[in-house]
Motif scaffolding. Structure first.
Motif, PDB file in Angstrom:
ATOM      1  N   VAL A 118      47.311  38.068  46.979  1.00 44.58           N
ATOM      2  CA  VAL A 118      48.394  39.038  47.030  1.00 44.58           C
ATOM      3  C   VAL A 118      47.848  40.374  46.552  1.00 44.58           C
ATOM      4  CG1 VAL A 118      50.676  39.616  46.132  1.00 44.58           C
ATOM      5  CG2 VAL A 118      50.075  37.232  46.528  1.00 44.58           C
ATOM      6  N   THR A 119      48.132  41.438  47.287  1.00 44.99           N
ATOM      7  CA  THR A 119      47.733  42.770  46.852  1.00 44.99           C
ATOM      8  C   THR A 119      48.803  43.286  45.902  1.00 44.99           C
ATOM      9  OG1 THR A 119      46.621  43.173  48.949  1.00 44.99           O
ATOM     10  CG2 THR A 119      47.147  45.090  47.607  1.00 44.99           C
ATOM     11  N   LEU A 120      48.401  43.576  44.677  1.00 47.50           N
ATOM     12  CA  LEU A 120      49.362  43.977  43.656  1.00 47.50           C
ATOM     13  C   LEU A 120      49.381  45.491  43.480  1.00 47.50           C
ATOM     14  CD1 LEU A 120      48.518  41.258  40.996  1.00 47.50           C
ATOM     15  CD2 LEU A 120      50.375  41.251  42.657  1.00 47.50           C
ATOM     16  N   THR A 121      50.594  46.017  43.246  1.00 41.66           N
ATOM     17  CA  THR A 121      50.784  47.439  42.957  1.00 41.66           C
ATOM     18  C   THR A 121      51.739  47.544  41.777  1.00 41.66           C
ATOM     19  OG1 THR A 121      52.754  47.705  44.350  1.00 41.66           O
ATOM     20  CG2 THR A 121      50.607  47.976  45.436  1.00 41.66           C
ATOM     21  N   ALA A 122      51.994  48.762  41.345  1.00 40.47           N
ATOM     22  CA  ALA A 122      52.931  48.977  40.236  1.00 40.47           C
ATOM     23  C   ALA A 122      54.325  48.449  40.579  1.00 40.47           C
ATOM     24  CB  ALA A 122      53.006  50.462  39.887  1.00 40.47           C
ATOM     25  N   ASP A 123      54.663  48.419  41.876  1.00 44.04           N
ATOM     26  CA  ASP A 123      55.988  47.963  42.296  1.00 44.04           C
ATOM     27  C   ASP A 123      56.073  46.452  42.474  1.00 44.04           C
ATOM     28  OD1 ASP A 123      56.994  50.572  42.349  1.00 44.04           O
ATOM     29  OD2 ASP A 123      56.230  50.882  44.378  1.00 44.04           O
TER      30      ASP A 123
END
Length: 84
Positions: free
Chosen positions: A25-30
């Protein structure tokens, strides 16, 4: 060393990836913490690692409002600033 929100966010994402064996999974702040494959035991482990990394304390009540990585990063940054 001055902590920035972007830097703290990046480090938390790296910690999460190491907790979840780099889930695809590509994780971001959101990203939600649950989206990252973080069950309650992994979240607890993550909290301990964050506390040790930044020499801060996170209260149990703090976790109640945390849904995303960005919210966690903002909380960590606030604790770092309170400590300074």
């Amino acid at each position: 060393m001055t902590a920035t929100l972007a830097g703290v966010t990046r480090e938390i994402i790296e910690l999460i990836e190491s907790e979840t064996d780099g889930a695809a999974v590509t994780l971001t702040a959101d990203s939600g913490l649950q989206d990252a494959g973080m069950d309650s035991a992994r979240v607890l482990s993550l909290v301990f690692r964050i506390e040790a990394r930044y020499d801060i304390d996170l209260d149990a009540e703090d976790g109640d409002d945390l849904r995303t990585i960005g919210e966690l990063a903002r909380l960590v940054l606030r604790r770092i600033q309170e400590r300074s």
